[in-house]
Every structure is written in structure tokens, then in C-alpha cells.
Design an enzyme around this catalytic site. Structure first.
Site, mmCIF file in Angstrom:
data_model
loop_
_atom_site.group_PDB
_atom_site.id
_atom_site.type_symbol
_atom_site.label_atom_id
_atom_site.label_comp_id
_atom_site.label_asym_id
_atom_site.label_seq_id
_atom_site.Cartn_x
_atom_site.Cartn_y
_atom_site.Cartn_z
ATOM 1 N N ASN A 138 48.343 125.579 36.505
ATOM 2 C CA ASN A 138 47.524 124.747 37.383
ATOM 3 C C ASN A 138 46.076 125.230 37.483
ATOM 4 O OD1 ASN A 138 47.036 122.859 39.773
ATOM 5 N ND2 ASN A 138 46.763 124.849 40.760
ATOM 6 N N ALA A 139 45.807 126.477 37.142
ATOM 7 C CA ALA A 139 44.448 127.018 37.286
ATOM 8 C C ALA A 139 43.456 126.193 36.472
ATOM 9 C CB ALA A 139 44.408 128.475 36.843
ATOM 10 N N GLY A 140 42.309 125.933 37.063
ATOM 11 C CA GLY A 140 41.296 125.150 36.365
ATOM 12 C C GLY A 140 39.900 125.616 36.700
ATOM 13 N N PRO B 197 46.609 114.636 37.417
ATOM 14 C CA PRO B 197 46.179 114.253 38.766
ATOM 15 C C PRO B 197 44.870 113.476 38.738
ATOM 16 C CG PRO B 197 45.671 116.556 38.374
ATOM 17 C CD PRO B 197 46.320 116.042 37.121
ATOM 18 N N ARG C 274 45.331 127.777 46.595
ATOM 19 C CA ARG C 274 44.430 126.789 47.191
ATOM 20 C C ARG C 274 44.796 125.398 46.695
ATOM 21 N NH1 ARG C 274 38.336 128.440 46.072
ATOM 22 N NH2 ARG C 274 38.066 126.559 47.322
ATOM 23 N N GLY C 275 44.463 124.397 47.503
ATOM 24 C CA GLY C 275 44.567 123.002 47.081
ATOM 25 C C GLY C 275 45.949 122.610 46.600
ATOM 26 N N ILE C 276 45.988 121.958 45.444
ATOM 27 C CA ILE C 276 47.233 121.464 44.876
ATOM 28 C C ILE C 276 48.191 122.610 44.583
ATOM 29 C CG2 ILE C 276 48.213 120.364 42.828
ATOM 30 C CD1 ILE C 276 45.560 118.659 42.784
ATOM 31 N N TYR D 14 35.282 120.363 30.166
ATOM 32 C CA TYR D 14 36.477 120.265 31.014
ATOM 33 C C TYR D 14 37.424 119.198 30.481
ATOM 34 C CZ TYR D 14 39.159 119.596 35.380
ATOM 35 O OH TYR D 14 40.147 119.489 36.321
#
Length: 250
Positions: A91-93, A186, A20-22, A156
Site C-alpha cells: 500500500n505504500a505510495g 482506489p 495512516r489513511g487507507i 506516479y
């Protein structure tokens, strides 16, 4: 045997949050240039199916990266399947909006686990194989919150800021083994998350960005792709900001 930067076999990449997304934008870029991509996701099976059906050379894997054993298992499974890992993109957040006084202990621990600890467990498991190959690229995806702070994102922001220290320590550890480790920061991008915000909120955010717009996920994916490339072999321990000037403030 060292595979090095002159090995012409398809690269093998792990992209967490890669459906998904980025993350999806990066998965597409890597797949279209011939890489074998393992795109990891947490729970959106529909998005994972779309990505896998759309792209050749992509395998989607569902995993809870808050679990250290799941991280280790993921890397071991990819090595067993492909015999190598050339690229790892953390990249997972997980973003939970809460002031520090409203952040529960379980919330804090899960945010840190997904955003910071997972990157450590994945990298520390992948590095020995990269070192043996004499080649590897690791890119950690941070956040503008890590450098600007946010009154409602203490956990976060802290976890994402931790990626900067992890990046530089890993970079020093691995620099003489053909491995680079970098961070990309980002800003605000056109994703499902920003699309769901009220229009008033969206407009207020755009006013804060000197470039006057949200970023396209492909613009961030291009920056990550550069750091994964052979031409970026002299970039390690770097922090690359892609935010339309947002973190300059003012």
C-alpha cells in the site's frame, strides 16, 4: 508443512503504509479480526505510535522501501519473528506532483522505487515462504491515475500502472501454490492528503466523481480485506476498482 486455508492460527500480515489513511484503516480491520499485523511506515512516528497503542497485535516498523535491501530485510525479519507471512499488502505510495518535463531523474527513480519496485522486492522475498506453506495473499494498491492518467503525475501513474502487470505475472507464477495476487485501484478518499487541499480543489474533484463524494478509507479496506480472505481463493490476477465511478470518465 502446508498451513493452507484451514489453519486456525492467527494470520500474519505485512501492510506497507500501514499507519495512516487507507493503510491504517486496513491495519485496524485486520488487527480487530485477530491478525498479527506488521504496519510499515516511512517517517511519521506519531501516527505509528497511535496505531500501535490503539491496537493489540500490531507492530510498527520504520523502513525506507525505496531501498531494495530494506524490503528484503523487512520480510526476513517478519519470517524470523513469526515463522510465516500469510498476507502482504503493498500500500505504500509516494506521489510527487510534476509534469514530465519537470520530473528530475532522482524523482523519477524514487517514485518508481517506492510505488513499484518495493512491491516486487517484498513479494519476491515473501513468495517462497508462502509457496512452502501452500497459502498466501498479496494485494497491490494501485491508483486511478494508473488508468486515467494525469498531466502532473507521469512518474506516479507509470509506476502504479506497472503494478497491474506485476500483479498478473505474479498471479500466473503462484496460482497453483495456493497463493493469490490481486490489485485494488482506489479513487479519491478522505485522507490527510485530500483534507489539506484547498476547498475549491476538493469541490472540483467531487464534481468529477459519479457517486458525488470522496470515499471513506474503510470502504477500500473492506475491499482489500475480501481479497485477503479465504473466500477469495478463486480471485487472482484481478483488478478491483473502488473509485465511486471516477475512472468511467464523462
Amino acid at each position: 508443512m502446508s498451513v493452507g486455508s484451514h489453519d486456525h492460527a492467527p494470520r500474519v500480515a505485512i501492510v506497507t503504509g500501514g499507519t495512516r489513511g487507507i493503510g491504517a484503516a486496513l491495519t485496524r480491520r485486520l488487527a480487530k479480526r485477530g491478525s498479527r499485523v506488521v504496519a510499515v511506515y516511512r517517517g511519521d512516528d506519531a501516527s505509528a505510535r497511535r496505531v500501535q497503542q490503539e491496537l493489540d497485535g500490531v507492530t510498527t516498523v520504520r523502513a525506507d522501501l525505496a531501498d531494495p535491501e530494506a524490503c528484503v530485510r523487512l520480510v526476513e525479519d517478519v519470517l524470523a519473528e513469526h515463522g510465516r507471512i500469510d498476507h502482504l499488502v503493498n500500500n505504500a505510495g509516494l506521489l510527487l506532483e510534476a509534469r514530465s518535463s519537470d520530473t528530475t531523474i532522482p524523482d523519477w527513480e524514487r517514485v518508481v522505487a517506492v510505488n513499484l519496485s518495493a512491491a516486487f522486492h517484498l513479494a519476491s522475498t515473501a513468495v517462497p515462504a508462502m509457496r512452502a506453506a501452500g497459502y498466501g495473499r498479496i494485494v497491490n494498491i494501485s491508483s486511478v491515475t494508473a488508468v486515467m492518467g494525469s498531466p502532473s503525475e507521469a512518474a506516479y501513474g507509470a509506476a502504479k500502472a506497472g503494478l497491474h502487470g506485476l500483479t498478473r505475472s505474479l498471479a500466473r507464477e503462484t496460482a497453483r501454490h495456493g497463493i493469490t495476487v490481486n490489485t485494488v485501484v482506489p479513487g479519491v478518499f478522505e485522507t490527510d492528503m485530500t483534507a489539506s487541499m484547498p476547498e475549491k480543489t476538493r469541490a472540483a474533484i467531487v464534481k468529477m466523481i459519479p457517486a458525488g463524494r470522496r470515499g471513506n478509507p474503510d470502504e477500500l479496506a473492506a475491499a482489500v480485506e475480501f481479497l485477503l480472505g479465504d473466500d477469495a481463493g478463486y480471485c487472482t490476477g484481478s483488478v478491483l476498482t473502488v473509485d465511486g465511478g471516477l475512472s468511467m470518465g464523462g
